[in-house]
Design an enzyme around this catalytic site. Sequence first.
Site, PDB file in Angstrom:
ATOM      1  N   PRO A 138       0.843  -1.209   0.000  1.00 11.38           N
ATOM      2  CA  PRO A 138       0.000   0.000   0.000  1.00 11.38           C
ATOM      3  C   PRO A 138       0.867   1.244   0.000  1.00 11.38           C
ATOM      4  O   PRO A 138       1.777   1.368   0.820  1.00 11.38           O
ATOM      5  CB  PRO A 138      -0.798  -0.129   1.305  1.00 11.38           C
ATOM      6  CG  PRO A 138       0.036  -1.008   2.184  1.00 11.38           C
ATOM      7  CD  PRO A 138       0.757  -1.948   1.275  1.00 11.38           C
ATOM      8  N   LYS A 196      -0.765  -4.587   8.728  1.00 14.74           N
ATOM      9  CA  LYS A 196       0.623  -4.266   8.388  1.00 14.74           C
ATOM     10  C   LYS A 196       1.213  -3.454   9.526  1.00 14.74           C
ATOM     11  O   LYS A 196       0.639  -2.426   9.917  1.00 14.74           O
ATOM     12  CB  LYS A 196       0.683  -3.489   7.076  1.00 14.74           C
ATOM     13  CG  LYS A 196       2.083  -3.173   6.576  1.00 14.74           C
ATOM     14  CD  LYS A 196       2.012  -2.547   5.178  1.00 14.74           C
ATOM     15  CE  LYS A 196       3.398  -2.290   4.618  1.00 14.74           C
ATOM     16  NZ  LYS A 196       4.097  -1.173   5.272  1.00 14.74           N
ATOM     17  N   CYS A 227       2.241   2.935   9.192  1.00 10.02           N
ATOM     18  CA  CYS A 227       2.642   4.221   8.601  1.00 10.02           C
ATOM     19  C   CYS A 227       2.993   5.226   9.689  1.00 10.02           C
ATOM     20  O   CYS A 227       2.176   5.510  10.568  1.00 10.02           O
ATOM     21  CB  CYS A 227       1.528   4.777   7.731  1.00 10.02           C
ATOM     22  SG  CYS A 227       1.998   6.324   6.909  1.00 10.02           S
TER      23      CYS A 227
END
Length: 437
Positions: free
Chosen positions: A21, A158, A119
């Site tokens: 992503p 993730k 992230c």
Amino acid sequence: REKLLLTCMVNSFSNITALAPMVRVGTLPMRLLALDFGADLVYCEELIDIKMVQCRRVVNEVLQTVDFVAPDERVMFRTCEKEKDRVVFQMGTADPQRALQVGRLVEKDVAAVDVNMGCPKEYSTKGGMGAALLSDPDKIEAILMKLVTGVSVPVTCKIRILPSLQETIQLVQRIEKTGVAAVAVHGRFKEERPRNPVHCDYIQAVAQAVSIPIIANGGSLDLVKSHSDIDEFKKATGTSSVMLARAAMWNASVFSSQGTIPVDKVMEEYLKYAIRYENHAFNTKYCLCQMLRDRVESPLGKQVQAAQTNAEIRREYPAQITPKMFLLEWSRKEKVEQPSYETVQRSQDRGFQSTVTVDRRKYRSSLWSKSKKFAEQAAAIVCLRVLGIPEGRIGEELSDLICKRKREEKINSSSDDEQRKKRLKPKNTTMTQNVQN
């Protein structure tokens, strides 16, 4: 039955290579391109739950896509049948209930749902999303269990590695107990950036500590520069699956077992999808500039940066010949009423959207353009595609007809100018003489 289902979910993430992503990169054109070159799974860019829960699902019959459209008519997520069984929807969330709402909204159109917990950028961590979740294992568990028990597709997440190996292992073991199908591990700490080396030893230790697939991520700079390097990254991390971000962004043919191809060819293939699926021009330009890398200031790079539409980037229409001209020519040939355009402008971003009426039927693009001119061209393209008429691209059958008409118009214009000059010359002379007298 549940055991069989779990086995099937696990197998879906074992021995795979995936497109990671990436914000502004993981839209439909890049995902389809990665699949073409050999990726097994493709992740969309992180999409925030608060925005997604406001969306409505729209079947776009013109583009043959499924669109998730926000109240302001922006398309937040676009997908198509080609990727249905291989696209993973990644969401940014810090709320179990909203996560479930989003999961149920998209579950019929995607292969799996993923939660971003890795992230480190502010746009993701604010509100407790992304890597901010790593410091709240209870919330991680609540979100994942809500999704696992509430949606019909596999759920994954993730993460980034934690300050100590033991903490990282304990977190992933706790995640495994929620029933997720796989965990992607980016082998860098929250504060580290791509210039820092990836910690393969952490990923390897995690993979040995759990029974679900671990997808190794973070090797684009250090380890993966070509397809042959993917196996080396698997060996270094002790995993059967790898997720590629920047290496794929720079040249998506890294997924090809046949070897990489020149990036200019990759760009051309990407542009075909960008035009076919009406990708936003800003997004297209961003992706192409990432592919160009140190050539971004070259003539090609400057052409990309200066373009306002996907078609301008590709220069697929001959000079002075546009889709509107082709539509007009077709209407003359078919002896139907000439196209008429109605254009509206929305206040929030001053974008334009045009509707063209041809033979009492209306056609319009789902995209909003920066100018009235571009909006009308977009509407013309939609109409031409629906009617199965050439759009004006170089080499299409009507291009010669229009070019011939333009040559004839030029010749006739030149001839008319000569005759006009001949008629006007004596009068001008007389007028001059009168003035002089």
